[in-house]
Scaffold this motif. Structure first.
Motif, short mmCIF file in Angstrom:
data_model
loop_
_atom_site.label_atom_id
_atom_site.label_comp_id
_atom_site.label_asym_id
_atom_site.label_seq_id
_atom_site.Cartn_x
_atom_site.Cartn_y
_atom_site.Cartn_z
N TRP A 1 42.90 34.95 53.99
CA TRP A 1 41.50 34.63 53.65
C TRP A 1 41.29 35.01 52.20
N GLU A 2 40.45 34.21 51.52
CA GLU A 2 40.24 34.48 50.10
C GLU A 2 38.86 34.00 49.69
N PHE A 3 38.23 34.76 48.79
CA PHE A 3 36.95 34.35 48.22
C PHE A 3 37.02 34.56 46.71
N PRO A 4 37.44 33.54 45.97
CA PRO A 4 37.44 33.65 44.50
C PRO A 4 36.03 33.52 43.96
N SER A 5 35.80 34.07 42.78
CA SER A 5 34.48 34.04 42.18
C SER A 5 33.98 32.60 42.04
N PRO A 6 32.76 32.31 42.52
CA PRO A 6 32.19 30.98 42.30
C PRO A 6 31.54 30.85 40.92
N ASN A 7 31.30 32.00 40.27
CA ASN A 7 30.59 31.99 38.99
C ASN A 7 30.73 33.38 38.37
N LEU A 8 31.41 33.48 37.24
CA LEU A 8 31.68 34.79 36.64
C LEU A 8 30.42 35.50 36.16
N LYS A 9 29.37 34.78 35.91
CA LYS A 9 28.11 35.41 35.52
C LYS A 9 27.52 36.17 36.69
N ASN B 1 40.79 40.32 39.10
CA ASN B 1 41.01 38.92 39.45
C ASN B 1 39.73 38.29 40.00
N ASN B 2 38.67 39.10 40.11
CA ASN B 2 37.34 38.62 40.50
C ASN B 2 37.38 37.85 41.82
N ARG B 3 38.00 38.45 42.81
CA ARG B 3 38.12 37.79 44.10
C ARG B 3 38.27 38.83 45.21
N LEU B 4 38.01 38.38 46.43
CA LEU B 4 38.33 39.13 47.63
C LEU B 4 39.49 38.44 48.31
N ILE B 5 40.43 39.21 48.83
CA ILE B 5 41.52 38.64 49.61
C ILE B 5 41.71 39.46 50.88
N GLU B 6 42.09 38.79 51.94
CA GLU B 6 42.44 39.46 53.19
C GLU B 6 43.95 39.33 53.38
N VAL B 7 44.60 40.47 53.56
CA VAL B 7 46.06 40.52 53.63
C VAL B 7 46.48 41.11 54.98
N THR B 8 47.44 40.47 55.63
CA THR B 8 47.92 40.94 56.92
C THR B 8 48.93 42.07 56.73
N PRO B 9 49.24 42.82 57.80
CA PRO B 9 50.25 43.87 57.68
C PRO B 9 51.61 43.38 57.20
N ASP B 10 51.92 42.09 57.42
CA ASP B 10 53.19 41.55 56.91
C ASP B 10 53.01 40.86 55.55
N LYS B 11 51.91 41.18 54.86
CA LYS B 11 51.67 40.82 53.46
C LYS B 11 51.37 39.34 53.21
N ARG B 12 50.78 38.67 54.19
CA ARG B 12 50.33 37.29 53.99
C ARG B 12 48.85 37.26 53.66
N ILE B 13 48.46 36.41 52.70
CA ILE B 13 47.04 36.20 52.40
C ILE B 13 46.51 35.18 53.40
#
Length: 246
Positions: A103-111, A89-101
Motif C-alpha cells: 500500500w502506498e500514498f504518495p504526496s498529492p501536492n507538496l504544498k 520521500n513525502n509518502r506513506l508506505i505499508e510494508v509486509t514482514p517479508d518486505k513487500r510494499i
C-alpha cells in the motif's frame, strides 16, 4: 499582489476540483497567512519531491480485525505489516514482514502534504492520522480511497492563533473520533474535533513553556493514547513523562 494571486489560484482550484481537501487547504492558507509567520521552505524540507515506488499494488482487502481483535499473526520478526512515514520521500508506505510494499500514498501536492513525520492507524484501520512537523499541519488520510480527508494547520505558516500550529508532533485518531496531537513549540497538547476543527481539549498554553501540567507544558514532544483511556505525554524540556495531564 502575491497573496491575491495565491487566493485566486486556490479559489480556482477549489471550483475546478470540487473543493477537495488539497484545494481547501490552499484557500485557507492564503486567507490565514497574515495571522502567522511564513516559513522558508528549504530543499532539505521538500526532500525527494513527489515519490512513488512504482510497485503494482494489490487490491485492498476488507478490514477483518481491529486493534482489540487483530487478525492472526504473520509470524516473526513482525506479526503484521507496518505503515511507515517515509518523510523525505513525502509518502506513506505499508510494508509486509517479508518486505513487500502492499500500500502506498504518495504526496498529492507538496504544498499541502510534505515531510510526513508520524503516522498511526485509527482503531478500526480505516483512517491514518499523520503529522508534518516542518509543514506545520496534520492530516487524516482515508486508507481505502488514498485521499486526504481533513487537514488542520496552514502549510508553511507557523503560529498559535486560529488553526495555526507550531511544529506539531504525533498524530492519533481517538476512539471517539477526535484528533490528538502535540503542538511542540506552542507548548500545548490539543484534542481537535475533525467535524468542525474545533479544539475540544487543550493542555498547556502558547508562550508558557514550563513544567506545570495541565496549565503549562514544556515543549511536549509526544502524546499517545493508552488502552485504559489515559494519554501519555512527553514533556521534552525537562525529560518528564505525564500520564493524562489533567
Amino acid at each position: 499582489m502575491k497573496d491575491r494571486q495565491e487566493f485566486v489560484g486556490a479559489l480556482r482550484c477549489a471550483l475546478e476540483r470540487g473543493a477537495q481537501a488539497a484545494c481547501f487547504v490552499l484557500l485557507c492558507a492564503s486567507l490565514a497567512r497574515a495571522a502567522g509567520v511564513p516559513v522558508q521552505v528549504t530543499p532539505e524540507m521538500t526532500g525527494a519531491g513527489m515519490v512513488s515506488s512504482g510497485v503494482e499494488l494489490p487490491t485492498i482487502p476488507p478490514p477483518t480485525g481491529n486493534r482489540k481483535n487483530p487478525v492472526p499473526s504473520w509470524g516473526k520478526p513482525l506479526p503484521y505489516p507496518i505503515v511507515i512515514a517515509d518523510r523525505r520521500n513525502n509518502r506513506l508506505i505499508e510494508v509486509t514482514p517479508d518486505k513487500r510494499i502492499v500500500w502506498e500514498f504518495p504526496s498529492p501536492n507538496l504544498k499541502v502534504y510534505r515531510g510526513n513525520e508520524d503516522v498511526n492507524f485509527s482503531a478500526d484501520g480505516r483512517q491514518l492520522a499523520v503529522s508534518e512537523e516542518d509543514n506545520y499541519d496534520v492530516h487524516l488520510v482515508d486508507y481505502e480511497r488514498r485521499v486526504i480527508t481533513w487537514t488542520y494547520g496552514v502549510p508553511d505558516t507557523r503560529g498559535s492563533q486560529g488553526t495555526l500550529l507550531n511544529y506539531p508532533d504525533d498524530a492519533h485518531l481517538l476512539a471517539d473520533g477526535k484528533f490528538l496531537t502535540a503542538d511542540i513549540r506552542n507548548c500545548r497538547v490539543l484534542i481537535i474535533d475533525p467535524k468542525d476543527s474545533s479544539i475540544v481539549t487543550q493542555w498547556g498554553r502558547p508562550g508558557q513553556c514550563r513544567h506545570n501540567p495541565p496549565q503549562q507544558l514544556a515543549y511536549p514532544n509526544g502524546a499517545t493514547p493508552l488502552d485504559n483511556g489515559d494519554i501519555l505525554v512527553v514533556d521534552d524540556l525537562h525529560d518528564r513523562v505525564i500520564d493524562r495531564p489533567d
